[in-house]
Design a protein around this motif. Structure first.
Motif, PDB file in Angstrom:
ATOM      1  N   LEU B 103       0.809  -1.205   0.000  1.00 58.67           N
ATOM      2  CA  LEU B 103       0.000   0.000   0.000  1.00 58.67           C
ATOM      3  C   LEU B 103       0.847   1.262   0.000  1.00 58.67           C
ATOM      4  CD1 LEU B 103      -3.090  -0.007   0.205  1.00 58.67           C
ATOM      5  CD2 LEU B 103      -2.850   0.430   2.629  1.00 58.67           C
ATOM      6  N   ILE B 104       1.976   1.217   0.700  1.00 59.75           N
ATOM      7  CA  ILE B 104       2.784   2.427   0.841  1.00 59.75           C
ATOM      8  C   ILE B 104       3.994   2.400  -0.083  1.00 59.75           C
ATOM      9  CG2 ILE B 104       2.055   2.758   3.226  1.00 59.75           C
ATOM     10  CD1 ILE B 104       4.831   1.727   4.077  1.00 59.75           C
ATOM     11  N   ASN B 105       4.033   1.373  -0.939  1.00 62.37           N
ATOM     12  CA  ASN B 105       5.109   1.287  -1.911  1.00 62.37           C
ATOM     13  C   ASN B 105       6.494   1.188  -1.263  1.00 62.37           C
ATOM     14  OD1 ASN B 105       6.203   1.152  -4.463  1.00 62.37           O
ATOM     15  ND2 ASN B 105       6.395   3.382  -4.666  1.00 62.37           N
ATOM     16  N   ILE B 243      -2.438   7.528   6.565  1.00 62.83           N
ATOM     17  CA  ILE B 243      -2.925   6.470   5.687  1.00 62.83           C
ATOM     18  C   ILE B 243      -4.453   6.408   5.730  1.00 62.83           C
ATOM     19  CG2 ILE B 243      -2.715   4.549   7.316  1.00 62.83           C
ATOM     20  CD1 ILE B 243      -1.577   2.953   4.879  1.00 62.83           C
ATOM     21  N   VAL B 246      -4.487  10.523   2.956  1.00 64.86           N
ATOM     22  CA  VAL B 246      -3.787  10.971   1.749  1.00 64.86           C
ATOM     23  C   VAL B 246      -3.043   9.773   1.167  1.00 64.86           C
ATOM     24  CG1 VAL B 246      -3.383  13.398   2.265  1.00 64.86           C
ATOM     25  CG2 VAL B 246      -1.830  11.678   3.180  1.00 64.86           C
ATOM     26  N   LYS B 247      -2.640   9.913  -0.045  1.00 59.61           N
ATOM     27  CA  LYS B 247      -1.865   8.865  -0.687  1.00 59.61           C
ATOM     28  C   LYS B 247      -0.489   8.836  -0.010  1.00 59.61           C
ATOM     29  CE  LYS B 247      -1.570   6.062  -4.331  1.00 59.61           C
ATOM     30  NZ  LYS B 247      -2.274   4.835  -3.961  1.00 59.61           N
ATOM     31  N   VAL B 248      -0.067   7.635   0.385  1.00 61.04           N
ATOM     32  CA  VAL B 248       1.232   7.526   1.035  1.00 61.04           C
ATOM     33  C   VAL B 248       2.150   6.697   0.151  1.00 61.04           C
ATOM     34  CG1 VAL B 248       2.479   6.650   3.024  1.00 61.04           C
ATOM     35  CG2 VAL B 248       0.229   7.684   3.341  1.00 61.04           C
ATOM     36  N   ASP B 249       3.215   7.331  -0.310  1.00 57.70           N
ATOM     37  CA  ASP B 249       4.213   6.605  -1.070  1.00 57.70           C
ATOM     38  C   ASP B 249       5.554   6.906  -0.415  1.00 57.70           C
ATOM     39  OD1 ASP B 249       6.284   5.955  -2.873  1.00 57.70           O
ATOM     40  OD2 ASP B 249       4.873   6.019  -4.561  1.00 57.70           O
ATOM     41  N   ASP B 332      -8.660   4.635  -2.043  1.00 53.35           N
ATOM     42  CA  ASP B 332      -8.431   5.891  -2.766  1.00 53.35           C
ATOM     43  C   ASP B 332      -9.742   6.627  -3.008  1.00 53.35           C
ATOM     44  OD1 ASP B 332      -5.764   5.386  -2.827  1.00 53.35           O
ATOM     45  OD2 ASP B 332      -5.798   4.463  -4.822  1.00 53.35           O
ATOM     46  N   MET B 335     -10.875   8.163   0.217  1.00 53.73           N
ATOM     47  CA  MET B 335     -10.065   9.326   0.516  1.00 53.73           C
ATOM     48  C   MET B 335     -10.544  10.547  -0.266  1.00 53.73           C
ATOM     49  SD  MET B 335      -6.273   7.758   0.789  1.00 53.73           S
ATOM     50  CE  MET B 335      -5.766   8.336  -0.773  1.00 53.73           C
ATOM     51  N   GLU B 336     -10.745  10.291  -1.556  1.00 56.43           N
ATOM     52  CA  GLU B 336     -11.118  11.392  -2.423  1.00 56.43           C
ATOM     53  C   GLU B 336     -12.488  11.962  -2.036  1.00 56.43           C
ATOM     54  OE1 GLU B 336     -10.345  10.380  -6.498  1.00 56.43           O
ATOM     55  OE2 GLU B 336     -11.867  11.815  -7.133  1.00 56.43           O
TER      56      GLU B 336
END
Lengths: 486, 675
Positions: B103-105, B243, B246-249, B332, B335-336
């Motif tokens: 999920l977090i790459n 998490i 927002v998108k977590v990378d 996602d 989240m959006e």
């Protein structure tokens, strides 16, 4: 009530002498179990056991009219795997359904409106749990009692304080911390991580096993302390188990604490992972600076909750929870009530546990006493059948007993012990920890393998008979541990 | 209309939405379909009904399907602990870590450890820094740089582990209200410069991904980049809220340490956080403070056993994934939609109150800061505390309030009355929230302003009196409504004569059945008032109360309300008494619950007058140099869908408050217009 109990007793057959087929034997054993229990219920009413042990009058008043029945006990523990002989309460403890239900209520109350729970309910209810424990262990003040996850966490708290003292120069490099050789693995690692690293010297005291008397331990301890004080070193901390885990022996803690005081040891930390519900826990009598005990092992708490007692007059003010929150500096007890958002439900059920144990005659003390007696009885049954011996005299056993395994099984390493444990689990559905004791120099044919049996309210004699038969079957088949592989 | 997508795993390919309900039992788990609104309601049926819970940010939430999964894990342990320990636990934890790692790459699952919460992670990182100081690897006075609004626990951890051994701290003041990332980046650069003054080295920078209070989404990638440019040794991103928000990378972000709670925005039960440690860091000296026999085997393994305890919350991550997959777009999508909806509600509140947002929409997440009318005169943290308590106790709105002290020379932002905005509320939006929740907040504040209430003359916090007062004021209103609901017309007089307890009992009996129409809220209030007298005498409570340790007050946003415990305590205790009863009835009612649970309450409030305020505020907002246009651009399809649904719901479900429905429409129209 007594009548009900008596009705279940067929005239007694002695299960220990019986060589009948397993089913009949199990039935006989069960019968004997009821018989024994009811005998004890009736006898102990007369010796006033109940009166001395109820920790809190309020709970006494709410006692149900009759004590818990064996079928009620069964249903309280009905979530246990019925296929297994679970004679290892010592490792992970147990929790009755009524307490689990109470815990779920708390969890739900948090989830229902977390803000309100946080602001209004959490602290006072944790305080209620702490107050209950304070009474139970005879501490002086509520502030002396903090709730933490487990004894491992408590050890980290105490040892961190020691580490600070070394780092900040209050203790000199090379000052000693003494501990027993049989200290729990995690505690040893904690000492390594916190004390050794900050410049403290760690001295492990070898203890004899099997043990014949408490004096043996006291003498070894004196020798160890003398070693610690050699070359003018100071002994800053003595770390003593109340009940060692493996091998399991009750340590004569009061004497050892007294010796520490006589010898000028700065602080005494008693690690009683198996303490409450298993042995007598009285802070004023024991007199240690720090004392920790899990509640989820022998006190029916769900995983996980432990208390850490810090004597008020001692160095308690320097203790801090390693997980620091906004409560930092408000005293360990308060710091521990909030270590970030998490599930505190296990810490909130202490009052429910008291309700549960007070359904037994004599409350927790009655349970403790009966567990001890039963485990000795079972241990003696096993050594008689196997032709071995107990690891220590009965008065040094808590509700756990080390039972020697037949020499012919050939337990010759720790790996053997682990494999034997797996075999018992997989082939015989018995959950029991095994222990390898390296033979001393010049010893031949000494017992090298032990099992540690536990007894808790849900246990029944047939479970121990199953263990007996399993080992006997292995012996009969000429089984050797060397034949086992992973 | 909701579009139904069918995940690949599903083999029975059913489509259609409404038709489906006709020939299938809607109670059955339909894993291949998205959750309906009533599914969502039943997933969160354990939430306190009647409370507008617009504060997911503080403690998060957990759906019942995940709770069930957690209980299964708990039971598995209790069933046969040894077996579980040897065969189940590690595998289960690894599975959770693997899900998160994807999920977090992260490059490797070993980079991911599971902890209790972000607070624990802070202890781990700062303990390491502390050791470096005390072992002489760092020079005394070397610095840790952080934002002043870092979470209180983090600040205290620094005090405990870093200041104690001679490290110094530089706090960067986060500009707020904030209008662009650049403001933050340049403030941070200044801070780093200060940290390096006099030849010191910045050993650690602590950056929030999303600050908690005030809440701002930080330009974390840029900040990490700045740290690298400026030679900061290590960067720790405290992303307690990240998490699910927002998108977590983690690779893109590029920090050395990154922690996020999963129990806040990722539907996990309390408590679980993941702690990412760049692979090379694992050879560094990072250890869990609770040391077990796994010591030295790497943080991930150390954390997987810190003594016997309940690990169940760390084992449910795969179940959470199942849950989020039942929403369109998965996490996602959630989240959006949370972001868009939070912004939309934020704008709705701004325009009703004539204030501004604390940050532009693209710097918001599922949480938005909204200025409170200056007329409320929030002049201190204590005032903020009082207001929050007022909203909870009197209005059943759970929302944190932030006081913004102005420093010398600061002008502050003004509202439509040309007063300086000194306080903000932080609203959260999560899947279980409904528009009415925010409308209740809106109306509560509007009404205070209309009544010329300020924080200095809020109704006094004698709960008993307040409640009576509230009753006197509000009782007649719903009375009129009750008949209109088309139910219970035979006994409209009941509420007027509520003096006797028998009547109360009787009415409770009757009304138990139609809990869902929202009027039961009122019953509860009545019931409580009467019950309070009894509770007051409750000796056990008093005893408990005495056990309270002295409270330590500080700025921590979740902490400061402690002050009001004294007065609120009794009131809340009654609510607790009522809880069990409610849980029971709620479950029964949930399926049939109508779309208008709070109508009588809404109706009880004076009708808001947004039309008059609107034009003014629009102008205000634009003049506040907020690039509001962007908000609207982010707004996706589903939002529109939701708005129309809600509108329909509001109109069809509620025979009476057409007004509310209209207001709603006008708001969304208005924000549309900004597009």
């Amino acid at each position: 009530m007594k009548n009900n109990k008596l009705k279940t007793i067929p005239l007694s057959t002695n299960p220990m002498a019986s060589l009948s087929p397993p089913e009949e034997e199990a039935a006989a054993a069960a019968a004997s179990f009821h018989h024994r229990r009811s005998k004890r219920y009736s006898s102990s009413t007369t010796n006033g056991l109940a009166a001395e042990s109820v920790p809190d009058k309020r709970h006494k008043i709410s006692l149900p009219p009759s004590f818990i029945s064996s079928s009620e006990i069964e249903s309280e523990f009905s979530h246990h795997d019925p296929a297994f002989a679970r004679i290892n309460n010592g490792s992970f403890g147990s929790c009755p359904s009524s307490v689990i239900a109470a815990q779920r209520d708390w969890q739900l109350r948090f989830l229902r409106q977390p803000d309100r729970f946080f602001f209004d309910e959490l602290k006072p209810n944790i305080s209620a749990s702490r107050a209950a424990i304070k009474r139970l262990i005879n501490a002086e003040h509520d502030d002396e009692v903090s709730l933490v996850d487990n004894a491992t966490t408590a050890a980290a708290i105490v040892l961190q304080q020691t580490a600070w003292a070394f780092r900040e120069g209050r203790f000199d490099r090379g000052d000693a911390v003494v501990m027993l050789h049989y200290a729990f693995g995690s505690v040893k690692k904690s000492v390594e991580a916190y004390v050794s690293r900050s410049g403290g010297e760690v001295i492990e005291m070898q203890l004899p096993f099997p043990v014949n008397s408490a004096e043996e331990i006291v003498n070894r301890f004196r020798t160890g302390l003398a070693l610690g004080k050699a070359n003018g070193r100071k002994v800053r901390l003595a770390l003593i188990d109340h009940v060692t885990s493996m091998p399991s022996v009750v340590i004569p803690i009061k004497e050892l604490v007294k010796i520490c005081r006589e010898e000028g040891v700065d602080q005494v930390f008693v690690d009683a992972a198996h303490g409450i519900g298993c042995v007598d826990v009285d802070m004023k009598e024991i007199g240690a600076d720090f004392y920790t005990s899990n509640l989820h092992k022998w006190f029916f708490a769900p995983p996980s909750v432990a208390f850490l007692y810090c004597k008020r007059s001692g160095a308690g003010g320097n203790l801090h929870h390693p997980v620091v929150s906004h409560e930092y500096g408000n005293g360990l007890a308060v710091e521990s009530t909030w270590v970030g958002t998490r599930d505190y439900s296990a810490q909130l059920v202490v009052p429910s546990i008291l309700e549960f144990v007070n359904r037994f005659e004599g409350g927790i003390d009655g349970i403790k006493k009966r567990n001890h007696e039963s485990v000795i009885e079972m241990g003696e049954m096993l050594v008689k059948s196997w032709g071995t011996q107990l690891g220590c005299p009965p008065e040094m056993c808590p509700s756990m007993v080390m039972v020697g395994l037949p020499v012919c099984l050939g337990v010759s390493s720790e790996t053997d012990a682990v494999r034997l444990r797996n075999l018992l689990r997989e082939r015989f559905s018995i959950e029991i920890p095994t222990y390898f004791r390296a033979p001393g120099e010049g010893e031949t044919d000494s017992i090298t393998g032990y099992v540690r049996i536990s007894y808790q309210v849900y246990n029944k004699p047939e479970e121990y008979h199953r263990l007996k038969d399993a080992i006997n079957e292995l012996v009969r088949d000429g089984f050797k541990c060397s034949s086992l592989t992973d | 209309r909701e579009e139904i997508l069918i995940p690949m795993a599903a083999d029975d390919r059913r489509n259609g939405d409404s038709t489906n309900h006709n020939h299938r039992d809607p109670k059955k788990p339909r894993l291949s379909e998205f959750l309906t609104e009533s599914d969502i309601r039943s997933e969160f049926a354990h939430h306190h009904t009647g409370v507008a819970r617009v504060n997911n940010g503080s403690f998060g939430c957990c759906p019942s399907s995940v709770l069930d999964a957690q209980r299964e894990w708990q039971l598995r342990f209790l069933r046969q602990p040894d077996e579980f320990y040897f065969n189940g636990l590690r595998r289960g934890l690894l599975a959770s870590r693997a899900v998160i790692s994807d999920l977090i790459n992260a490059d490797d699952v070993d980079e991911v450890s599971l902890l209790d919460n972000a607070t624990t992670a802070a202890a781990i990182v700062l303990q390491r820094v502390g050791r470096c100081f005390s072992e002489g690897r760092y020079q005394k006075e070397d610095t840790v740089v952080m934002f002043h609004c870092a979470f209180q626990s983090v600040k205290k951890s620094i005090q405990a582990y870093v200041s104690r051994v001679g490290g110094s701290t530089v706090e960067v003041r986060l500009p707020f209200p904030v209008s662009s990332n650049d403001e933050i980046v340049s403030a941070f650069r200044e801070g780093l410069k200060k940290g390096r003054a006099n030849g010191r080295t910045v050993r650690l920078a602590i950056i929030d991904h999303i600050t908690s209070m005030p809440c701002v989404l930080m330009p974390v990638r840029e900040l990490v980049k700045v740290c690298r440019e400026e030679g900061v040794e290590e960067v720790f991103v405290d992303a307690a809220h990240a998490i699910g928000s927002v998108k977590v990378d983690v690779k893109e972000i590029g920090a050395d340490y990154y922690v996020s709670n999963l129990h806040k925005w990722f539907f996990c039960p309390p408590s679980i956080a993941f702690f990412y440690c760049k692979k090379r860091s694992s050879e560094l000296d990072v250890h869990h403070p609770v040391v077990s026999h796994e010591f030295g085997n790497g943080l991930a393994i150390e954390s997987a056993w810190i003594g016997t305890r309940d690990y169940s919350s760390q084992l449910v991550v795969p179940s959470v994934m199942e849950f989020v997959k039942r929403f369109e777009g998965g996490i996602d999508g959630i989240m959006e939609r949370n972001h868009d909806e939070a912004v939309r509600m934020g704008l709705m509140l701004c325009s009703a109150w004539g204030t501004n947002l604390g940050s532009p929409p693209e710097m918001c997440v599922g949480m938005v800061m909204i200025g409170l009318p200056s007329k409320l005169c929030v002049e201190s943290d204590d005032d903020a505390v009082k207001l929050r308590a007022y909203l909870r106790v009197h209005r059943s709105v759970e929302v944190p309030v932030y006081f913004l002290g102005l420093r010398d020379g600061e002008e502050g932002v003004k509202d439509k009355d040309s007063g300086v905005i000194t306080a903000y509320v932080r609203i959260s939006r999560q899947v279980y929230n409904e528009t009415e929740d925010y409308e209740r907040l809106r109306d509560a504040i509007t009404e205070l302003v209309k009544d010329q209430r300020t924080c200095q003359n809020l109704p006094p916090f004698d709960i008993f009196r307040c409640n009576n007062k509230a009753l006197e004021e509000e009782e007649p209103e719903p009375l009129a409504k009750v008949p209109e609901m088309g139910e219970q017309t035979e006994k409209p007089i009941r509420l007027l004569n509520f003096v006797s307890e028998e009547q109360l009992e009787e009415s409770k009996k009757e009304r138990g059945e139609r809990v869902e129409d929202g009027t039961f809220q009122r019953d509860r209030a009545l019931y409580e008032i009467l019950k309070e007298n009894k509770d007051k005498k409750d000796a056990e409570f008093n005893e408990r109360f005495k056990h309270r340790p002295p409270k330590a007050l500080d700025e921590d946003e979740t902490e400061f309300l402690d002050k009001l415990e004294m007065s609120k305590k009794e009131y809340e205790r009654q609510l607790a008494d009522d809880d069990e009863q409610q849980i029971r009835s709620f479950h029964a009612a949930v399926a049939a619950r109508s779309a208008t649970p709070q109508e009588p309450e809404e109706a009880a409030l004076p009708p808001p007058a947004p039309p008059t305020i609107e034009p003014k505020t629009t102008g205000k907002r634009n003049s506040a140099t907020r690039p509001f246009n962007t908000i609207i651009r982010v707004k996706p399809q589903p939002k529109k869908v939701k708005a129309t649904e809600e509108e329909k719901k509001a109109i069809s479900g509620a025979p009476e408050p057409l007004q509310t429905g209209l207001a709603l429409v006008s708001y969304s129209d208005e924000s549309e217009g900004d597009d």
